[in-house]
Scaffold this active site. Sequence first.
Site, short mmCIF file in Angstrom:
data_model
loop_
_atom_site.label_atom_id
_atom_site.label_comp_id
_atom_site.label_asym_id
_atom_site.label_seq_id
_atom_site.Cartn_x
_atom_site.Cartn_y
_atom_site.Cartn_z
N HIS A 138 46.50 40.24 37.62
CA HIS A 138 45.54 41.34 37.77
C HIS A 138 44.46 41.00 38.80
O HIS A 138 44.13 39.84 39.01
CB HIS A 138 44.94 41.79 36.43
N GLU A 143 45.41 46.01 35.71
CA GLU A 143 46.40 45.25 34.95
C GLU A 143 47.81 45.61 35.41
O GLU A 143 48.00 46.62 36.08
CB GLU A 143 46.24 45.59 33.46
C1 F6R Z 1 36.19 39.58 37.70
C2 F6R Z 1 37.51 40.20 37.78
C3 F6R Z 1 38.74 39.53 37.27
C4 F6R Z 1 38.78 38.02 37.48
C5 F6R Z 1 40.07 37.43 36.91
C6 F6R Z 1 40.09 35.92 37.01
O1 F6R Z 1 35.20 40.42 38.24
O2 F6R Z 1 37.59 41.28 38.23
O3 F6R Z 1 39.87 40.11 37.88
O4 F6R Z 1 38.68 37.74 38.84
O5 F6R Z 1 40.22 37.80 35.58
O6 F6R Z 1 39.10 35.41 36.18
P1 F6R Z 1 38.69 33.87 36.21
O7 F6R Z 1 38.12 33.61 37.54
O8 F6R Z 1 37.69 33.73 35.11
O9 F6R Z 1 39.94 33.09 35.96
#
Ligand code: F6R
Length: 247
Positions: A138, A143
Site C-alpha cells: 500500500h 490498500e
Molecule cells: C503514512 C502512509 C503509509 C506508510 C506505510 C509504511 O503516511 O501513508 O502508507 O508509509 O504504511 O509505514 P512505515 O513507514 O511505518 O513502515
Amino acid sequence: MRIYRADNYQALSRKAANIISAQVIIKPDCVLGLATGSSPLGTYAQLIDWYNKGDLDFAEVRSVNLDEYVGLGPQSDQSYVYFMHKNFFDHINIKAENINIPDGTNRDAEAECWRYDQVIERVGGIDLQLLGIGRNGHIGFNEPGAAFEKFTHCVNLTESTIEANKRFFASADDVPRQAYTMGICSIMHARKILLIAAGKDKAEAVYQSFFGPVTPNVPASVLQLHQDVILVADEDALSEVKAHGLI
Ligand code: F6R
C-alpha cells in the site's frame, strides 16, 4: 526509475534527505508531499539537522500530507497531524499556513476529500511526493484492490494495516477503522516521487511493486508507470530484488 541502495537505515535517511533538500534548494517555494510512519523518521531528523546548521530554509515551502485517520485531530497523539508537528514541523521554519493535512475531525467525508483535492490544486500540485510502502504494497492508505483513478477519498483500513499500525496505539481496538487518503491518482500527479523502504519485511512489497506486474493488488506497482520515481532502499528491503538477480 532510479534505485539508490543504502547500507543501512541511516544511509537511506541521509540519501532521502539529500533528495528533498535538493528540491527545496532548487525551488524554495516547492510543494512537498509528506508521509508519516517509521520510514521517514530518519529523513525528517536529517532535514532538521541541516536546517539547524543553516543549510536549509523552509520559509516558503508548502506541504501536503498523504493521509489522516478519520476521527483524530491535533489533540490526539496518534493523529498524523500530531506526528508531523512532533517529528518535523515544530523543528523547522515552515509557516503554519503552508502546512496541509486532511482534517480527520471533519466527519463529512465527501466535503473533506473535496476540500483536500482543492488544496492540492490551489498550491499548484506536488513537486516531490515522499512515500513509505506497506508490507502489502500500500501507498498512503491505498490498500490492495484500490482503484487507480481515485483522488482523495475515505477508506476502510484492512486488517493487515490495522495490525501493522497498532504499535502506535494502546491496542488494535483503538486503531481507527477509516482514514482519508490521497488516492493513487493524486500521488501519480506528483511531478517527482521518492519512495523509501527499509527492512526485510518490505522486501517482497518492493520486489512486487517495482519488478512485478502493474496491478491494483499491489498499489505501489502503479509507480512503474510514473516517469520520475526514485526508490531509496536498504539492503534488507532490496533482498528479494537481489535474490531474483535484478540488481
Ligand atoms: C503514512 C502512509 C503509509 C506508510 C506505510 C509504511 O503516511 O501513508 O502508507 O508509509 O504504511 O509505514 P512505515 O513507514 O511505518 O513502515
